[in-house]
Design an enzyme around this catalytic site. Sequence first.
Site, PDB file in Angstrom:
ATOM      1  CG  ASN A   1      -2.094   1.041   1.059  1.00 34.53           C
ATOM      2  OD1 ASN A   1      -2.523   1.587   2.065  1.00 34.53           O
ATOM      3  ND2 ASN A   1      -2.561   1.319  -0.131  1.00 34.53           N
TER       4      ASN A   1
ATOM      5  CG  ASP B   1       5.810  -3.963  -5.929  1.00 31.10           C
ATOM      6  OD1 ASP B   1       5.986  -2.721  -6.004  1.00 31.10           O
ATOM      7  OD2 ASP B   1       5.788  -4.578  -4.845  1.00 31.10           O
TER       8      ASP B   1
ATOM      9  NE  ARG C   1       1.989  -3.498  -6.928  1.00 26.95           N
ATOM     10  CZ  ARG C   1       1.996  -4.816  -6.789  1.00 26.95           C
ATOM     11  NH1 ARG C   1       1.793  -5.591  -7.850  1.00 26.95           N
ATOM     12  NH2 ARG C   1       2.205  -5.366  -5.607  1.00 26.95           N
ATOM     13  CB  SER C   2      -3.164  -0.107  -3.658  1.00 28.75           C
ATOM     14  OG  SER C   2      -2.314  -0.050  -2.546  1.00 28.75           O
TER      15      SER C   2
END
EC number: 3.1.3.48
Length: 158
Positions: A16, A130, A19-20
């Site tokens: 977290n 990632d 990417r998110s």
Amino acid sequence: MAEQVTKSVLFVCLGNICRSPIAEAVFRKLVTDQNISDNWVIDSGAVSDWNVGRSPDPRAVSCLRNHGINTAHKARQVTKEDFVTFDYILCMDESNLRDLNRKSNQVKNCRAKIELLGSYDPQKQLIIEDPYYGNDADFETVYQQCVRCCRAFLEKVR
């Protein structure tokens, strides 16, 4: 006038911080630009607890800023409640998907639809890799994938 139903989406990756948070920020901008942000609850989280409370990776923040997007996100881990409260949980890779499906099996009344964000990619790039061990170009690739996927997701569920 018909009342708008609020929808919710949680973007998930391993930590977290890369990417998110990018996906969350991109989706927030999309719904804000379309004047439908009041219809959405948007967040992001991690399958791991390594980075809880940390800001996104500086390269992710820089990438977003280059596209005129700011984020004040702090990393958090996905909770059991997330599976009950969110309509959609969209993750980045097969490992995230496995972990989330395993966690969801322990949750009574799981309502979230758990999918790969990349399943919405019109260019059919299913996995959002990632970029943590990569460079700025890898973060830009993630950003571009998130833009494509988030647009297609919003179009489908709107």
